[in-house]
Motif scaffolding. Structure first.
Motif, PDB file in Angstrom:
ATOM      1  N   TYR A 253       0.835  -1.200   0.000  1.00  0.00           N
ATOM      2  CA  TYR A 253       0.000   0.000   0.000  1.00  0.00           C
ATOM      3  C   TYR A 253       0.874   1.257   0.000  1.00  0.00           C
ATOM      4  N   ARG A 254       1.887   1.237   0.851  1.00  0.00           N
ATOM      5  CA  ARG A 254       2.796   2.395   0.942  1.00  0.00           C
ATOM      6  C   ARG A 254       3.482   2.634  -0.409  1.00  0.00           C
ATOM      7  N   ASN A 255       3.956   1.536  -1.057  1.00  0.00           N
ATOM      8  CA  ASN A 255       4.664   1.689  -2.329  1.00  0.00           C
ATOM      9  C   ASN A 255       3.766   2.260  -3.427  1.00  0.00           C
ATOM     10  N   LEU A 268       6.374   9.255   2.887  1.00  0.00           N
ATOM     11  CA  LEU A 268       5.556   8.270   3.617  1.00  0.00           C
ATOM     12  C   LEU A 268       6.371   7.005   3.842  1.00  0.00           C
ATOM     13  N   SER A 269       6.645   6.710   5.098  1.00  0.00           N
ATOM     14  CA  SER A 269       7.327   5.454   5.430  1.00  0.00           C
ATOM     15  C   SER A 269       6.291   4.514   6.052  1.00  0.00           C
ATOM     16  N   LEU A 270       6.727   3.433   6.643  1.00  0.00           N
ATOM     17  CA  LEU A 270       5.788   2.501   7.273  1.00  0.00           C
ATOM     18  C   LEU A 270       5.319   3.019   8.640  1.00  0.00           C
ATOM     19  N   ILE A 309       7.702   8.915  19.441  1.00  0.00           N
ATOM     20  CA  ILE A 309       8.464   8.126  18.473  1.00  0.00           C
ATOM     21  C   ILE A 309       9.944   8.297  18.777  1.00  0.00           C
ATOM     22  N   ALA A 310      10.590   7.194  19.158  1.00  0.00           N
ATOM     23  CA  ALA A 310      12.030   7.270  19.444  1.00  0.00           C
ATOM     24  C   ALA A 310      12.735   7.680  18.164  1.00  0.00           C
ATOM     25  N   MET A 311      13.579   8.674  18.265  1.00  0.00           N
ATOM     26  CA  MET A 311      14.202   9.236  17.059  1.00  0.00           C
ATOM     27  C   MET A 311      15.703   9.355  17.266  1.00  0.00           C
ATOM     28  N   ASP A 312      16.413   8.901  16.272  1.00  0.00           N
ATOM     29  CA  ASP A 312      17.864   9.012  16.295  1.00  0.00           C
ATOM     30  C   ASP A 312      18.237  10.375  15.701  1.00  0.00           C
ATOM     31  N   THR A 313      18.944  11.198  16.476  1.00  0.00           N
ATOM     32  CA  THR A 313      19.332  12.528  15.984  1.00  0.00           C
ATOM     33  C   THR A 313      20.832  12.712  16.203  1.00  0.00           C
ATOM     34  N   GLU A 336       3.297  15.137  10.182  1.00  0.00           N
ATOM     35  CA  GLU A 336       3.832  15.454  11.507  1.00  0.00           C
ATOM     36  C   GLU A 336       5.196  14.780  11.729  1.00  0.00           C
ATOM     37  N   LEU A 337       5.290  13.525  11.296  1.00  0.00           N
ATOM     38  CA  LEU A 337       6.553  12.804  11.459  1.00  0.00           C
ATOM     39  C   LEU A 337       7.655  13.480  10.645  1.00  0.00           C
ATOM     40  N   ASN A 338       7.318  13.888   9.421  1.00  0.00           N
ATOM     41  CA  ASN A 338       8.305  14.598   8.581  1.00  0.00           C
ATOM     42  C   ASN A 338       8.780  15.859   9.281  1.00  0.00           C
ATOM     43  N   LEU A 340       8.796  16.546  12.506  1.00  0.00           N
ATOM     44  CA  LEU A 340       9.627  16.230  13.676  1.00  0.00           C
ATOM     45  C   LEU A 340      11.009  15.722  13.262  1.00  0.00           C
ATOM     46  N   GLN A 341      11.054  14.946  12.163  1.00  0.00           N
ATOM     47  CA  GLN A 341      12.353  14.441  11.698  1.00  0.00           C
ATOM     48  C   GLN A 341      13.243  15.590  11.229  1.00  0.00           C
ATOM     49  N   GLU A 342      12.601  16.556  10.551  1.00  0.00           N
ATOM     50  CA  GLU A 342      13.351  17.722  10.077  1.00  0.00           C
ATOM     51  C   GLU A 342      13.955  18.486  11.267  1.00  0.00           C
ATOM     52  N   LEU A 361       6.633   4.408  20.735  1.00  0.00           N
ATOM     53  CA  LEU A 361       7.048   3.388  19.782  1.00  0.00           C
ATOM     54  C   LEU A 361       8.487   3.657  19.365  1.00  0.00           C
ATOM     55  N   SER A 362       9.210   2.591  19.081  1.00  0.00           N
ATOM     56  CA  SER A 362      10.596   2.747  18.640  1.00  0.00           C
ATOM     57  C   SER A 362      10.826   1.842  17.435  1.00  0.00           C
ATOM     58  N   ASN A 363      11.266   2.432  16.340  1.00  0.00           N
ATOM     59  CA  ASN A 363      11.522   1.638  15.136  1.00  0.00           C
ATOM     60  C   ASN A 363      13.020   1.532  14.912  1.00  0.00           C
ATOM     61  N   ILE A 364      13.612   0.498  15.525  1.00  0.00           N
ATOM     62  CA  ILE A 364      15.059   0.318  15.374  1.00  0.00           C
ATOM     63  C   ILE A 364      15.360  -0.388  14.050  1.00  0.00           C
ATOM     64  N   GLY A 365      14.295  -0.949  13.448  1.00  0.00           N
ATOM     65  CA  GLY A 365      14.439  -1.670  12.175  1.00  0.00           C
ATOM     66  C   GLY A 365      14.961  -0.797  11.047  1.00  0.00           C
ATOM     67  N   VAL A 366      14.825   0.514  11.173  1.00  0.00           N
ATOM     68  CA  VAL A 366      15.383   1.413  10.164  1.00  0.00           C
ATOM     69  C   VAL A 366      16.895   1.205  10.083  1.00  0.00           C
ATOM     70  N   VAL A 367      17.489   0.932  11.240  1.00  0.00           N
ATOM     71  CA  VAL A 367      18.941   0.771  11.300  1.00  0.00           C
ATOM     72  C   VAL A 367      19.316  -0.692  11.073  1.00  0.00           C
ATOM     73  N   PHE A 386       9.995  -2.174  16.994  1.00  0.00           N
ATOM     74  CA  PHE A 386      10.015  -3.081  15.837  1.00  0.00           C
ATOM     75  C   PHE A 386      11.429  -3.343  15.390  1.00  0.00           C
ATOM     76  N   GLY A 387      11.621  -4.542  14.867  1.00  0.00           N
ATOM     77  CA  GLY A 387      12.898  -4.866  14.226  1.00  0.00           C
ATOM     78  C   GLY A 387      12.780  -4.577  12.737  1.00  0.00           C
ATOM     79  N   ARG A 388      13.725  -5.085  11.985  1.00  0.00           N
ATOM     80  CA  ARG A 388      13.737  -4.830  10.547  1.00  0.00           C
ATOM     81  C   ARG A 388      12.784  -5.785   9.829  1.00  0.00           C
ATOM     82  N   ALA A 389      11.986  -5.268   8.908  1.00  0.00           N
ATOM     83  CA  ALA A 389      11.117  -6.126   8.103  1.00  0.00           C
ATOM     84  C   ALA A 389      11.999  -6.865   7.094  1.00  0.00           C
ATOM     85  N   GLN A 390      11.898  -8.193   7.081  1.00  0.00           N
ATOM     86  CA  GLN A 390      12.773  -8.972   6.196  1.00  0.00           C
ATOM     87  C   GLN A 390      11.972  -9.992   5.408  1.00  0.00           C
TER      88      GLN A 390
HETATM   89  N1  COA Z   1      12.063  -2.470   8.395  1.00  0.00           N
HETATM   90  C1  COA Z   1      12.456  -2.260   7.127  1.00  0.00           C
HETATM   91  N2  COA Z   1      12.510  -1.032   6.558  1.00  0.00           N
HETATM   92  C2  COA Z   1      12.149   0.023   7.326  1.00  0.00           C
HETATM   93  C3  COA Z   1      11.735  -0.138   8.653  1.00  0.00           C
HETATM   94  C4  COA Z   1      11.705  -1.438   9.181  1.00  0.00           C
HETATM   95  N3  COA Z   1      11.340  -1.664  10.442  1.00  0.00           N
HETATM   96  N4  COA Z   1      11.447   1.072   9.130  1.00  0.00           N
HETATM   97  C5  COA Z   1      11.661   1.945   8.164  1.00  0.00           C
HETATM   98  N5  COA Z   1      12.086   1.322   7.063  1.00  0.00           N
HETATM   99  C6  COA Z   1      12.440   1.930   5.796  1.00  0.00           C
HETATM  100  C7  COA Z   1      11.485   3.021   5.438  1.00  0.00           C
HETATM  101  O1  COA Z   1      10.323   2.491   4.852  1.00  0.00           O
HETATM  102  C8  COA Z   1      12.326   3.856   4.482  1.00  0.00           C
HETATM  103  O2  COA Z   1      12.387   3.192   3.225  1.00  0.00           O
HETATM  104  P1  COA Z   1      12.644   3.953   1.824  1.00  0.00           P
HETATM  105  O3  COA Z   1      14.095   4.324   1.842  1.00  0.00           O
HETATM  106  O4  COA Z   1      12.273   2.967   0.815  1.00  0.00           O
HETATM  107  O5  COA Z   1      11.768   5.170   1.819  1.00  0.00           O
HETATM  108  C9  COA Z   1      13.679   3.791   5.121  1.00  0.00           C
HETATM  109  O6  COA Z   1      13.685   2.614   5.930  1.00  0.00           O
HETATM  110  C10 COA Z   1      14.008   5.000   5.970  1.00  0.00           C
HETATM  111  O7  COA Z   1      12.876   5.360   6.727  1.00  0.00           O
HETATM  112  P2  COA Z   1      12.843   6.699   7.617  1.00  0.00           P
HETATM  113  O8  COA Z   1      11.987   7.712   6.953  1.00  0.00           O
HETATM  114  O9  COA Z   1      14.201   7.111   7.994  1.00  0.00           O
HETATM  115  O10 COA Z   1      12.248   6.171   8.917  1.00  0.00           O
HETATM  116  P3  COA Z   1      10.788   5.887   9.466  1.00  0.00           P
HETATM  117  O11 COA Z   1       9.773   6.917   9.122  1.00  0.00           O
HETATM  118  O12 COA Z   1      10.433   4.489   9.182  1.00  0.00           O
HETATM  119  O13 COA Z   1      11.166   6.076  10.992  1.00  0.00           O
HETATM  120  C11 COA Z   1      12.210   7.204  12.795  1.00  0.00           C
HETATM  121  C12 COA Z   1      11.400   7.344  11.523  1.00  0.00           C
HETATM  122  C13 COA Z   1      12.245   8.552  13.465  1.00  0.00           C
HETATM  123  C14 COA Z   1      11.558   6.184  13.700  1.00  0.00           C
HETATM  124  C15 COA Z   1      13.631   6.711  12.438  1.00  0.00           C
HETATM  125  O14 COA Z   1      14.211   7.599  11.522  1.00  0.00           O
HETATM  126  C16 COA Z   1      14.552   6.585  13.622  1.00  0.00           C
HETATM  127  O15 COA Z   1      15.158   7.541  14.085  1.00  0.00           O
HETATM  128  N6  COA Z   1      14.708   5.323  14.128  1.00  0.00           N
HETATM  129  C17 COA Z   1      15.636   5.034  15.226  1.00  0.00           C
HETATM  130  C18 COA Z   1      14.852   4.822  16.491  1.00  0.00           C
HETATM  131  C19 COA Z   1      15.759   4.498  17.639  1.00  0.00           C
HETATM  132  O16 COA Z   1      16.802   5.084  17.809  1.00  0.00           O
HETATM  133  N7  COA Z   1      15.340   3.522  18.452  1.00  0.00           N
HETATM  134  C20 COA Z   1      16.141   3.028  19.498  1.00  0.00           C
HETATM  135  C21 COA Z   1      15.700   3.515  20.787  1.00  0.00           C
HETATM  136  S1  COA Z   1      16.737   2.923  22.054  1.00  0.00           S
END
Ligand code: COA
Length: 444
Positions: A253-255, A268-270, A309-313, A336-338, A340-342, A361-367, A386-390
């Motif tokens: 849907y996102r794509n 728009l991310s997930l 939303i836990a954010m890495d800065t 709103e997320l955009n 805050l990220q900015e 919520l914390s999305n560590i899966g981005v990393v 959340f972890g990384r979607a695989q």
């Molecule tokens: N699994 C796979 N891919 C993921 C994902 C996941 N869990 N979460 C995000 N992605 C993808 C996004 O869809 C996006 O894909 P694209 O390049 O195709 O557009 C890409 O990774 C980057 O997404 P981004 O916009 O940076 O992140 P987001 O909106 O999904 O998340 C934050 C925003 C603020 C949560 C994120 O940037 C962040 O800072 N995460 C770290 C949180 C943290 O530090 N947690 C630890 C606390 S101790």
């Protein structure tokens, strides 16, 4: 006779631009301006130091009251400091990224040598402080600071300007120094002895084996806040519940819509789907959107879904929130997320976006990473990560192996107030919404 400051300045500027002595005014009439330190006032919430992020002025600049001087970053938020004086910037006491202590001089400003102006300005500083010092401490701090300021201005602490300056440059409060001079005067030697005492204590604390080399990095900015919150959370018995969910549909849907939204300036991310899914699940489990009062042993169940939303800065981990998610569409959440990220990228998230979080919520899966165990941010009672979607092999209903995008979700809940079944039910609801994102598109 003292010339009005503006006239004096105009004369000096004219003098400078001509490169010669101004002939209209006898130099004997020009009294040098009084150089006053502009101290960093208390910005409340128990903040003791800040990091200087940006200077908007430099030595030699003319400033007026309320002109922006600099931006500082505390462990909670960034704050713009404005000038309490009309004057000429003489010295900046810190470089960008230095840590400045509350109460120490940020910069020196040359103002007209008129004690009334100094008094007026000090009232202004006090006025600024009054706006920011928070509730119960306000009166006490105000009295303490007022007497400190008045002691300094009225010369109650006997000290020469040169010694006062040494103290200020070294962030030493004169009242902490043991005075040995006549009538309790603080001497230069007293300030130096005080500094030696402080550094001796620091050396004892920092003593390490000579075989171990390295460098000491002080905690600053958001990391300090993380220290405090995580230390508090140590006393919470965490109940951790983990599951996995399929995110193929939500990815699809996102794509489908992300490119057209990009043209409208929305990324728009997930994450907005995960945030909305949490809000929908909270509607059915309101006791998870709550603050715990440990002393009174009560739970305040909150109407607003202010989802953090836990954010890495660049300054470290920070948790801004999106307010009233229950009333927002996925698109509005993404905007709103955009935003805050900015702000996060610039380490400039205002306090208003960091306070009143009800659920996180914390999305560590981005990393990266498949599983994670999040840590509760009190007084909240639950956090999800959340972890990384695989892409992994899974069986379909017909028993055939198919590729599926799978993501882990882990919830950490305060087991003093939430039991396992409640958390499991909530997780199932969240998973249902993420796996069937069309349900999230109905309503707000
Ligand atoms: N699994 C796979 N891919 C993921 C994902 C996941 N869990 N979460 C995000 N992605 C993808 C996004 O869809 C996006 O894909 P694209 O390049 O195709 O557009 C890409 O990774 C980057 O997404 P981004 O916009 O940076 O992140 P987001 O909106 O999904 O998340 C934050 C925003 C603020 C949560 C994120 O940037 C962040 O800072 N995460 C770290 C949180 C943290 O530090 N947690 C630890 C606390 S101790």
């Amino acid at each position: 006779m003292a010339l009005p400051w503006r006239l004096l300045t105009a004369a000096r500027l004219a003098e400078r631009s001509r490169g010669s002595i101004c002939r209209f005014l006898s130099t004997s009439m020009l009294r040098p301006g009084k150089v006053v330190p502009f101290q960093l006032s208390d910005i409340g919430e128990g903040i003791r130091d800040v990091t200087v992020k940006e200077w908007f002025v430099k030595p030699g600049d003319q400033v007026s009251q309320f002109d922006k001087i600099c931006e500082v970053q505390s462990d909670k938020a960034s704050v713009e400091i404005t000038s309490p004086y009309d004057g000429l910037v003489k010295v900046l006491h810190y470089n960008v990224d230095d840590v400045a202590m509350v109460g120490a001089a940020l910069l020196d400003i040359e103002i007209e040598d008129d004690s009334k102006d100094v008094a007026k300005s000090s009232e202004k500083i006090q006025g600024d402080r009054d706006q920011v010092i928070d509730g119960s401490n306000k009166k006490k701090k105000k009295n303490e600071e007022e007497s400190e300021l008045q002691d300094n201005l009225a010369g109650k602490i006997l000290v020469t300007p040169a010694v006062r300056r040494i103290a200020m440059e070294n962030n030493v409060r004169l009242k902490d120094v043991t005075a040995t001079g006549k009538d309790g005067r603080v001497l230069k030697e007293d300030v130096l002895a005080h500094l030696r005492k402080i550094s001796a204590t620091a050396e004892v604390q920092a003593e390490v084996s000579p075989n171990v080399m390295g460098r000491i990095v002080g905690l600053k900015g958001y990391s300090k806040h993380m220290w405090k919150t995580m230390t508090r959370s140590l006393s919470i018995p965490h109940f951790v519940y983990s599951d996995e969910c399929q995110v193929d549909r939500v990815i699809q849907y996102r794509n489908e819509v992300k490119d057209s939204l990009k043209d409208e300036g929305v990324s728009l991310s997930l994450m907005p789907f995960f945030v909305k899914a949490a809000s929908r699940a909270l509607e059915r489990c309101p006791e998870l959107n709550a603050w715990l009062n440990e002393e009174e042993q009560t739970l305040r169940i909150l109407d607003s879904h202010n989802i953090g939303i836990a954010m890495d800065t660049p300054e470290g981990l920070v948790v801004p929130n999106i307010k009233n998610v229950q009333n927002l569409s996925i698109l509005a959440i993404a905007r709103e997320l955009n935003r805050l990220q900015e702000l996060g990228r610039k380490s400039a998230i205002p306090l208003g976006d960091l306070t009143d979080t009800t659920f996180s919520l914390s999305n560590i899966g981005v990393v990266g990473g498949t599983y994670t165990k999040p840590v509760i941010l009190p007084p909240q009672v639950i956090i999800g990560a959340f972890g990384r979607a695989q892409k992994v092999p899974r069986f379909n209903d017909a028993g055939n192996v198919i590729p599926a995008y799978v993501m882990s979700i882990s919830w950490a809940a305060d087991h003093r107030v939430l039991d396992g079944v409640t958390v499991a039910r909530f997780s199932n609801l969240w998973k249902h919404y993420v796996e069937n994102p069309m349900h999230l598109l109905i309503g707000s």
